[in-house]
Design a protein around this motif. Structure first.
Motif, mmCIF file in Angstrom:
data_model
loop_
_atom_site.group_PDB
_atom_site.id
_atom_site.type_symbol
_atom_site.label_atom_id
_atom_site.label_comp_id
_atom_site.label_asym_id
_atom_site.label_seq_id
_atom_site.Cartn_x
_atom_site.Cartn_y
_atom_site.Cartn_z
ATOM 1 N N ASP A 23 1.087 -5.855 -2.876
ATOM 2 C CA ASP A 23 2.337 -5.321 -3.414
ATOM 3 C C ASP A 23 2.759 -4.093 -2.614
ATOM 4 O O ASP A 23 3.056 -4.196 -1.436
ATOM 5 C CB ASP A 23 2.165 -5.001 -4.905
ATOM 6 C CG ASP A 23 3.511 -4.860 -5.608
ATOM 7 O OD1 ASP A 23 4.535 -5.237 -4.999
ATOM 8 O OD2 ASP A 23 3.540 -4.383 -6.758
ATOM 9 N N ASN A 24 2.772 -2.921 -3.212
ATOM 10 C CA ASN A 24 3.203 -1.699 -2.528
ATOM 11 C C ASN A 24 2.032 -0.904 -1.964
ATOM 12 O O ASN A 24 2.207 0.254 -1.565
ATOM 13 C CB ASN A 24 4.016 -0.812 -3.485
ATOM 14 C CG ASN A 24 5.321 -1.476 -3.897
ATOM 15 O OD1 ASN A 24 5.966 -2.147 -3.103
ATOM 16 N ND2 ASN A 24 5.700 -1.282 -5.157
ATOM 17 N N VAL A 77 -3.755 3.889 11.698
ATOM 18 C CA VAL A 77 -4.588 3.059 10.826
ATOM 19 C C VAL A 77 -4.373 1.586 11.154
ATOM 20 O O VAL A 77 -3.338 1.208 11.705
ATOM 21 C CB VAL A 77 -4.270 3.307 9.331
ATOM 22 C CG1 VAL A 77 -4.555 4.750 8.948
ATOM 23 C CG2 VAL A 77 -2.819 2.941 9.016
ATOM 24 N N THR A 78 -5.368 0.792 10.802
ATOM 25 C CA THR A 78 -5.261 -0.659 10.944
ATOM 26 C C THR A 78 -5.095 -1.267 9.561
ATOM 27 O O THR A 78 -5.889 -0.980 8.651
ATOM 28 C CB THR A 78 -6.514 -1.243 11.614
ATOM 29 O OG1 THR A 78 -6.649 -0.685 12.927
ATOM 30 C CG2 THR A 78 -6.418 -2.759 11.729
ATOM 31 N N ILE A 79 -4.078 -2.085 9.401
ATOM 32 C CA ILE A 79 -3.796 -2.708 8.101
ATOM 33 C C ILE A 79 -4.677 -3.942 7.930
ATOM 34 O O ILE A 79 -4.621 -4.875 8.731
ATOM 35 C CB ILE A 79 -2.311 -3.088 7.994
ATOM 36 C CG1 ILE A 79 -1.442 -1.831 8.130
ATOM 37 C CG2 ILE A 79 -2.035 -3.786 6.654
ATOM 38 C CD1 ILE A 79 0.045 -2.125 8.216
ATOM 39 N N LYS A 80 -5.476 -3.937 6.874
ATOM 40 C CA LYS A 80 -6.405 -5.039 6.614
ATOM 41 C C LYS A 80 -5.913 -5.987 5.524
ATOM 42 O O LYS A 80 -6.224 -7.172 5.533
ATOM 43 C CB LYS A 80 -7.775 -4.492 6.201
ATOM 44 C CG LYS A 80 -8.351 -3.412 7.120
ATOM 45 C CD LYS A 80 -8.619 -3.928 8.512
ATOM 46 C CE LYS A 80 -9.815 -4.844 8.553
ATOM 47 N NZ LYS A 80 -10.162 -5.230 9.934
ATOM 48 N N GLN A 81 -5.144 -5.450 4.584
ATOM 49 C CA GLN A 81 -4.709 -6.271 3.444
ATOM 50 C C GLN A 81 -3.470 -5.657 2.816
ATOM 51 O O GLN A 81 -3.295 -4.437 2.827
ATOM 52 C CB GLN A 81 -5.842 -6.364 2.413
ATOM 53 C CG GLN A 81 -5.574 -7.312 1.252
ATOM 54 C CD GLN A 81 -6.751 -7.375 0.288
ATOM 55 O OE1 GLN A 81 -7.886 -7.065 0.658
ATOM 56 N NE2 GLN A 81 -6.494 -7.770 -0.946
ATOM 57 N N ILE A 93 -3.762 2.849 0.648
ATOM 58 C CA ILE A 93 -2.679 3.822 0.641
ATOM 59 C C ILE A 93 -1.377 3.117 0.271
ATOM 60 O O ILE A 93 -1.266 1.885 0.382
ATOM 61 C CB ILE A 93 -2.501 4.510 2.023
ATOM 62 C CG1 ILE A 93 -2.117 3.471 3.089
ATOM 63 C CG2 ILE A 93 -3.761 5.257 2.426
ATOM 64 C CD1 ILE A 93 -1.777 4.081 4.444
ATOM 65 N N GLU A 94 -0.391 3.879 -0.153
ATOM 66 C CA GLU A 94 0.910 3.296 -0.465
ATOM 67 C C GLU A 94 1.636 2.925 0.823
ATOM 68 O O GLU A 94 1.584 3.654 1.840
ATOM 69 C CB GLU A 94 1.758 4.278 -1.255
ATOM 70 C CG GLU A 94 1.213 4.540 -2.669
ATOM 71 C CD GLU A 94 2.116 5.460 -3.470
ATOM 72 O OE1 GLU A 94 2.972 4.932 -4.215
ATOM 73 O OE2 GLU A 94 1.962 6.677 -3.356
ATOM 74 N N SER A 95 2.319 1.798 0.809
ATOM 75 C CA SER A 95 2.969 1.279 2.016
ATOM 76 C C SER A 95 4.074 2.196 2.527
ATOM 77 O O SER A 95 4.385 2.201 3.725
ATOM 78 C CB SER A 95 3.534 -0.124 1.756
ATOM 79 O OG SER A 95 4.455 -0.104 0.678
#
Length: 262
Positions: free
Chosen positions: A239-240, A232-236, A254-256
């Motif tokens: 918090d968790n 996956v690509t992290i966009k934002q 999704i949860e980190s």
């Protein structure tokens, strides 16, 4: 799976020099990375994959990081049937030497063994061509090209300045300029490669099943489900919770704790 050797694949001798010469006390305290790497290769050859994983991880713990170590670590995890860490380490190796066909092949094989078969959004042919050009050589190889081109280019310009014969001056001048241009082009491609590989933060899912939500809240609607090994690509970051995008363009939260960044 084919293991890489330290000498014909690493192209990181400079880093070895720094580790072995500048920080010897540190290395003696934590172990010699070359010896640990060789130990891991020996264990892998004997099908002692868990032990090989430990040895390769110890190499990384010394601070030495290379495509060969990540690649072989990925191979060991692959043999253990642990696809998520295998893919993670293949991806890390790919970021160091993106043009390596063995890394690409093993990454494809590992992705065939995970649950999610996600079709990538087709790229415009010009973008695909440019990506292939930028990733054809590793940054280390391109850096060597750049230094070589500059040295040869300046040498030919010196020949141009001091040569008496016009038949020598003219080709020396044009060849020198051409080599300097190639050197600048190599530096430009290195920067383009770095920007491409680091422009977005990517990660691999490590939880068996992950519900992708419509918002950064467990009570939000579940949009779809992804599984262990999916990239996956992290966009934002909220918090968790992480807003992620899949290769097919689907987006959700999704949860980190469910992922590990490449």
């Amino acid at each position: 799976m084919i293991l890489k050797t330290m000498h014909n694949r690493l192209k990181h001798l400079f880093y070895s020099f720094l580790l072995l010469v500048i920080s010897p006390l540190f290395l003696f305290a934590k172990g010699n990375p070359e010896e640990l790497f060789a130990k891991g290769n020996s264990q892998y050859a004997k099908a002692q994959y868990k032990e090989a994983v430990q040895s390769y991880q110890e190499v990384l713990n010394t601070g030495y990081k290379s495509a060969a170590v990540y690649f072989n670590l990925g191979n060991a995890y692959y043999k253990l049937g642990e696809m998520a860490p295998a893919i993670l380490n293949y991806e890390k190796a790919y970021k160091i030497t993106p043009g390596d066909q063995e890394i690409q092949l093993n990454l494809q094989l590992a992705n065939l063994k995970i649950a999610d078969k996600i079709e990538v959004v087709p790229e415009f042919f010009m973008a695909k061509w440019w990506k292939s050009l930028v990733l054809f050589f590793s940054a280390q190889v391109l850096s060597i090209f750049a230094v070589t081109f500059f040295l040869l280019g300046f040498a030919l310009l010196i020949v141009y300045l001091f040569a008496i014969s016009v038949s020598i001056k003219k080709p020396a001048f044009y060849a020198g300029i051409a080599l300097l241009v190639l050197g600048l082009l190599s530096i430009f491609i290195v920067n383009a490669q770095s920007n491409y590989l680091n422009s977005s933060s990517q990660a691999i899912v490590f939880n068996g099943t992950v519900n992708v939500k419509s918002g950064p809240d467990d009570k939000s609607k579940t949009l779809f489900v992804i599984h262990e090994g999916t990239k996956v690509t992290i966009k934002q970051n909220d918090d968790n919770w992480l807003k992620v995008e899949l290769p097919n363009g689907n987006i959700g939260w999704i949860e980190s704790v469910a992922i590990k960044e490449i």
